[in-house]
Design a protein around this motif. Sequence first.
Motif, PDB file in Angstrom:
ATOM      1  N   GLN A 278      34.327  27.008  51.075  1.00 14.78           N
ATOM      2  CA  GLN A 278      33.374  27.366  52.110  1.00 14.78           C
ATOM      3  C   GLN A 278      34.006  28.398  53.038  1.00 14.78           C
ATOM      4  N   GLY A 279      33.284  29.494  53.243  1.00 11.80           N
ATOM      5  CA  GLY A 279      33.795  30.538  54.126  1.00 11.80           C
ATOM      6  C   GLY A 279      34.777  31.469  53.446  1.00 11.80           C
ATOM      7  N   SER A 280      34.938  31.326  52.155  1.00  7.10           N
ATOM      8  CA  SER A 280      35.851  32.216  51.447  1.00  7.10           C
ATOM      9  C   SER A 280      35.420  33.667  51.615  1.00  7.10           C
ATOM     10  N   PRO A 281      36.377  34.546  51.817  1.00 12.07           N
ATOM     11  CA  PRO A 281      36.006  35.958  51.967  1.00 12.07           C
ATOM     12  C   PRO A 281      35.378  36.528  50.706  1.00 12.07           C
ATOM     13  N   ARG A 282      35.540  35.847  49.589  1.00 12.82           N
ATOM     14  CA  ARG A 282      35.015  36.397  48.341  1.00 12.82           C
ATOM     15  C   ARG A 282      33.777  35.656  47.861  1.00 12.82           C
ATOM     16  N   GLU A 283      33.120  35.016  48.807  1.00 11.17           N
ATOM     17  CA  GLU A 283      31.903  34.271  48.498  1.00 11.17           C
ATOM     18  C   GLU A 283      30.869  35.155  47.792  1.00 11.17           C
ATOM     19  N   ALA A 284      30.660  36.343  48.351  1.00 15.28           N
ATOM     20  CA  ALA A 284      29.643  37.234  47.781  1.00 15.28           C
ATOM     21  C   ALA A 284      29.997  37.600  46.339  1.00 15.28           C
ATOM     22  N   GLU A 285      31.272  37.850  46.109  1.00 12.92           N
ATOM     23  CA  GLU A 285      31.697  38.219  44.760  1.00 12.92           C
ATOM     24  C   GLU A 285      31.594  37.042  43.807  1.00 12.92           C
ATOM     25  N   ALA A 286      31.913  35.835  44.323  1.00  8.24           N
ATOM     26  CA  ALA A 286      31.772  34.642  43.490  1.00  8.24           C
ATOM     27  C   ALA A 286      30.325  34.513  43.024  1.00  8.24           C
ATOM     28  N   GLN A 287      29.398  34.809  43.930  1.00  8.65           N
ATOM     29  CA  GLN A 287      27.985  34.713  43.566  1.00  8.65           C
ATOM     30  C   GLN A 287      27.611  35.776  42.530  1.00  8.65           C
ATOM     31  N   MET A 288      28.182  36.961  42.693  1.00  7.97           N
ATOM     32  CA  MET A 288      27.934  38.018  41.696  1.00  7.97           C
ATOM     33  C   MET A 288      28.408  37.575  40.325  1.00  7.97           C
ATOM     34  N   ILE A 289      29.618  37.028  40.281  1.00 10.03           N
ATOM     35  CA  ILE A 289      30.152  36.560  39.005  1.00 10.03           C
ATOM     36  C   ILE A 289      29.281  35.444  38.463  1.00 10.03           C
ATOM     37  N   GLY A 290      28.834  34.570  39.367  1.00  9.98           N
ATOM     38  CA  GLY A 290      27.921  33.505  38.969  1.00  9.98           C
ATOM     39  C   GLY A 290      26.691  34.053  38.265  1.00  9.98           C
ATOM     40  N   GLU A 291      26.132  35.111  38.818  1.00 14.76           N
ATOM     41  CA  GLU A 291      24.933  35.709  38.219  1.00 14.76           C
ATOM     42  C   GLU A 291      25.217  36.179  36.787  1.00 14.76           C
ATOM     43  N   ILE A 292      26.367  36.804  36.619  1.00 17.18           N
ATOM     44  CA  ILE A 292      26.716  37.319  35.299  1.00 17.18           C
ATOM     45  C   ILE A 292      26.910  36.178  34.312  1.00 17.18           C
ATOM     46  N   VAL A 293      27.565  35.096  34.782  1.00 11.71           N
ATOM     47  CA  VAL A 293      27.754  33.940  33.907  1.00 11.71           C
ATOM     48  C   VAL A 293      26.404  33.321  33.562  1.00 11.71           C
ATOM     49  N   ARG A 294      25.526  33.265  34.556  1.00 12.70           N
ATOM     50  CA  ARG A 294      24.200  32.674  34.324  1.00 12.70           C
ATOM     51  C   ARG A 294      23.472  33.422  33.195  1.00 12.70           C
ATOM     52  N   ASN A 295      23.581  34.718  33.232  1.00 16.91           N
ATOM     53  CA  ASN A 295      22.933  35.504  32.183  1.00 16.91           C
ATOM     54  C   ASN A 295      23.555  35.256  30.819  1.00 16.91           C
ATOM     55  N   ALA A 296      24.835  34.922  30.809  1.00 23.07           N
ATOM     56  CA  ALA A 296      25.505  34.682  29.537  1.00 23.07           C
ATOM     57  C   ALA A 296      25.190  33.299  28.985  1.00 23.07           C
ATOM     58  N   LEU A 297      24.646  32.432  29.821  1.00 20.29           N
ATOM     59  CA  LEU A 297      24.394  31.039  29.386  1.00 20.29           C
ATOM     60  C   LEU A 297      23.184  30.965  28.458  1.00 20.29           C
TER      61      LEU A 297
END
Lengths: 297, 297
Positions: A278-297
Amino acid sequence: MHLPTLRQLEFLCAIADQGSFSRAAESCHVTQPTLSAAIKEVEGLLGVQLVERESRGASLTQAGEAAVERARNILSDTADLVSAARQAGAPLSGSFRLGAIPTIAPFLLPRTLKALRKAHPGLKLYLREDQTERLIDALRARKLDAALIALPWDAPGIVSMELGDDEFMLVAPTDHDLMHSKELNSSDLSDEDVLLLEDGHCLRDHALSVCRLPSKRSGADVTATSLPTLVHMVAGGLGVSLLPKLAIDAGVTSGADVELRPFNTPMIGRRIGIAWRQGSPREAEAQMIGEIVRNAL
Amino acid sequence: MHLPTLRQLEFLCAIADQGSFSRAAESCHVTQPTLSAAIKEVEGLLGVQLVERESRGASLTQAGEAAVERARNILSDTADLVSAARQAGAPLSGSFRLGAIPTIAPFLLPRTLKALRKAHPGLKLYLREDQTERLIDALRARKLDAALIALPWDAPGIVSMELGDDEFMLVAPTDHDLMHSKELNSSDLSDEDVLLLEDGHCLRDHALSVCRLPSKRSGADVTATSLPTLVHMVAGGLGVSLLPKLAIDAGVTSGADVELRPFNTPMIGRRIGIAWRQGSPREAEAQMIGEIVRNAL
DNA sequence: GCAAATGCATAGCTAAAACCTATGCATTTA
DNA sequence: TAAATGCATAGGTTTTAGCTATGCATTTGC
């Protein structure tokens, strides 16, 4: 309201760490009188004595301990603000440390990494494969920026985003009885020898809860150390098991003498997600990566 | 790592609030050039543009918005540190704003306040009686320092401490059937007219869940506005109800033509606790007050 | 269409503060 | 008892936070 300086809070924390004014000053790259004066000023501002001056060093008063705990959070939050702002200028570039559990990593990452590299060529991805609990600890300790795990996983200070479902299928030796029954439900497993991963894998717990078995099983408990091993054990006739579709699609059963069968009950499986501090400076990037993984699922 | 100054973060938040450099400068009691320079320096430090200079004022970039959100938390955490340290010098003196739900306040506070006054004569206690949801909002908005509520109550950013259990008893008109049955269980209520408090009282929800009734009851729904009213309605023969032991001990049924009976099922009731905002500077004092209330239970 | 007004940036200066060196004083150690 | 350790104090220097004055661009009013 008058606030103390972040620098002064740093000094205070340094005293807590070092146990002495002079060592604290050294660690902050200032002289001891500078630090002494700063602490004195904070104490004046707060109207409380924070540091106990002793003959052999210094220790914190109760109020000082409480203040240090808050100060540490404030300082790390500020450092996070800085990192987050800097990242915002160049998202998904530089290095990103991603964790994943062993029952996800080998099956999901090959697909994902390809897509990720294409979308963000500048990104250097460091991967770490470990069990959920250790990944979470690593997130907290800032050793990882995000982790792919099975949800839900309750951990204070950790937030997550759901990426999709991963269904379980029954895996059994060829011509096993369960392949011929009309409908396949989770309750059909209660009489079978269900093979499991070794303790600590969340997939083990998921399988146990699907079969409604207690976590401590009676009798000789045969466990596998990885999903490929598990498949070989099933092929060897030691019992049946559950496999996530993710692993099956990645070919974990190819070549083995086993059969697969879906359950008729709707949605027996696990939910895959990405988690970060929580509050990680890379939260936004984690979400971006999440989106890419979601598409790969 | 180089950190921005708290002052600079204040300036940034002021721009977010005021939408212009000059108005922000005014609100911070500095001149506009001072603030301009400070913002410029922060932008240099972070390597990102935070503020969009427009012909008619200023607005924040995406990075700026994110930074402001973090900055606000940092500033309020720092203010909390100051308050907490100041309180530590003089615990439970000055004023303390305590909330309580209407089904606790009139029955528990008389006893508690006496003990509290004795232990901490310097304390000025401001009381507010309201329903849980509004109390929680008031805690978040820093309008209250702590609140006595029924647990569990899940609210992010709010932490609580359990103080004790408050059992429910059946209250019915004199000579009601339920008084003569051998054993009294919660399931015996399903055929009765159970009177409830009006919507919004957590005690209403507790009673409904004990009786395993849906929250929307069919038919004419008679509700009371307070526990004394409820007792009168029961005495008037409109139905039966549940009363917390806390209210009974405080004499809410005295004089009314009703009978009381405990349940045989173990522990039908609610748990009472004290809640405060996470990181509140008066956390320690809230816990002290909690201890005193616990002894009064 | 031009003067006034609004709003941020720049330049140059001042005063406060942050930090330094040198030194003093108390306690502990050799 | 001398040396060492550790924090406080005194006095000087540098840095910086803040000021006034002014410039420049855009918008507004007549």
